[in-house]
Write an enzyme that holds these catalytic residues in place. Sequence first.
Site, PDB file in Angstrom:
ATOM      1  N   GLU B  68      42.304  48.635  39.732  1.00 41.25           N
ATOM      2  CA  GLU B  68      40.857  48.626  39.970  1.00 41.25           C
ATOM      3  C   GLU B  68      40.172  49.914  39.538  1.00 41.25           C
ATOM      4  O   GLU B  68      39.039  49.877  39.055  1.00 41.25           O
ATOM      5  CB  GLU B  68      40.551  48.327  41.446  1.00 41.25           C
ATOM      6  N   HIS B 137      40.731  41.166  53.266  1.00 46.63           N
ATOM      7  CA  HIS B 137      40.210  40.219  52.272  1.00 46.63           C
ATOM      8  C   HIS B 137      38.972  39.491  52.797  1.00 46.63           C
ATOM      9  O   HIS B 137      38.688  38.369  52.375  1.00 46.63           O
ATOM     10  CB  HIS B 137      41.265  39.168  51.913  1.00 46.63           C
TER      11      HIS B 137
END
Lengths: 379, 333
Positions: B68, B137
């Site tokens: 990322e 998440h």
Amino acid sequence: MAQAKKKAAAKKPAASKTVTKATKKSVAKKPAAKKVVAKARKAPRTAVKKGASNKGPSNATLKSLHLKMLRIRRFEERAGKLMEDGKVPGALHLYVGQEAVASGVMQHLSNEDWITSTHRGHGHLVAKGGEFKPMFAELFGRSTGYCNGKGGSMHISNMDLGMLGANGIVGGGPPIAMGAAFSNQFKGNKNVSIAFFGDGASNEGSVHEAANMAALYKLPCVFVCENNGYGEYTPQSGHQAIVDVADRASGYGMPGVICDGMDVMAVYEAAGEAIERARSGGGPTLLECKTYRYYDHVGIRGMGLTYRTDEEVEAWKKKDAINSFEKRLIQLGVMSRKQLDDLDAKIGEELEEAIVYASDSPYPTPGQLLEDVYYVKGA
Amino acid sequence: MSEAKKPEPRVLPYVLAINEGIRTVLREQDDSFIAGEDVAAAGSVYGYCGGLLDEFGSRRVIDTPISEKGIMGLGVGASATGCRPIIDLMFMDFLGECMDEVANQMAKMRFMFGGKATLPVTVLTMGGAGGGMAAQHSQSLEAWLAHLPGMKVVMPSDAYDAKGMIISACRDDNPVFVVLNKQSLAMSMEVPEESYEVPIGEAIVRKQGTDLTIVAFGRMVHEALDAAEQLKEVGLNVEVIDARSVQPFDTATVVTSIKKTHRALIVHEAVKFGGIGGEITAQIQEEAFDYLDAPIMRVAAPFSPVPFSPALEKLYIPNAAGIVAKVKETLEL
Ligand SMILES: Cc1ncc(C[n+]2csc(CCOP(=O)(O)OP(=O)(O)O)c2C)c(N)n1
Ligand SMILES: [Mg+2]
């Protein structure tokens, strides 16, 4: 989506090329395919022998390795089924196919040794001594689970067993394992810590930073890369320009070792050497285990997928770690087919009992929502 | 898809509206590309990049490693040097992996360079709880982003806005985060086939009312509208505003409404403490204090990580029932 799938299929050759190569490599070097691919300039070199060593492990060890693998396999099959039946909320990343890695490594550890796991973490916990009842209870979100139902599959953990958690963040584990290794070194004990991570995770900056620091401080840490050839739906060839993650070890300044992750003895031996080196102050090792997940990234379905071929799956299943090890146990006279079947049945019963226990367990109470956000003295 | 019967209004789910938004941008802007984990061959884990690789090829639809920091850095570097990247961050929670690229580079670069750099980069990301995906998440972290001078942040609550906001974001010459919601993927509505914008920085009144103003963000707009329906049955007529944009925030629309209703309730899925609701509350009382007949109230998540257990997750996520109760409390009913 349909269009995307077509494209994925078209991309396949590259994928199967990578994996075929791994397959060939591990098939060629039969029992304990293992080689040191990279040595740190100053890091102590492992004396790696070809094949299994003469003084083999005891029968008890062999049985224990097998038991770990079988317990993982049956747990995961059952958990996957429960997810498909809608009994388990969220997503399960199942470990079926990779059992030899967790089992071979964990055989060398005690509860005082730490591990960090991944999103695919049930197998690591089972091998570390995790019990079915609190594990299923956790997957069901019940208060009797290892994390009171608040963590679930992706955060399942047990501090008493030295298991610092599955992790929802890819690459989340290695820096924590490095920190735990630092703690062991700081306190002067002989405990080690193991960071499990995937081929996909090997591209996270966090993994590189952890490995560099572990090598720099000579920490008692082993970085175990479970290279199953894919990060989600992307083949290894689509996410990195190398075939062997262990190649990176020399860049960190630690030994890199590759072993056949479908052969529990190969993992057991390679991990044993790396862990021994870590315990005796020799610093970290990057151990890459070539392995394969039989199921899809999430859930059970393993065949008929767009991003890999069924033939590829079949080829890996032929090398199944449990099947081949059972044959070997029978050959060596360590266990009979009947004993193996009885053991399997016993595990089956234990699983069903655990599932009943989990589904009969209460959900956490509303009050538990705000519990354990902070440590509260005396609470 | 493109050959639907002409006169019938075309209905699309949120997930396909996102797809169409990205597709429109890639067709209109030659310098645009989309990069992210599993966006190309797999069409994204949510399916909203389906077909893009086929139409635009691997030069413009790019699978990245699980890196990322690298992906976000790609967006910063490429946008500063003439591209118009769309960066896909699979879960908003993964901001943790790349917050330096977002906060210290992307948001600040233009300012630090004395206006000499322009960063037309759009980041698509997915927030929200409700799927049993647990603490890493499921978060709603828009306040992290809205706190960054230089960053724009929008939260489309429906399919129409999802498409239009992606297009607006990509035409904007600033970094824009489009915060999508994973529980809304199947929600369908009429979505025009042509290219259109939904302006960034403008809230919209979703339901007119007189008794109280609800300002809601993202999926919470639908909980607020549900609550408004339920409140009708007890004779209350509340106004529901979809904030749509978090940064910049449309204070004017909210203040206009409150001058009419004299009461306000802010609803977001993010944790209440430090959530954007606190900021909105402050702005309202700075600009419309004299018009208020009751304290400004908030409905938001409790101060806890998102729990896995469905029993707790249900309690955790703000819902219509909670909004109804809070409206009644505000009106002292
Ligand atoms: C920081 C972060 N990025 C992306 C993801 C989404 N994700 C979950 S698992 C996964 C693939 C991981 O691949 P690998 O490390 O090879 O492990 P495997 O799934 O093969 O066991 C991805 C991309 C995540 N959970 N965390
Ligand atoms: Mg992998």
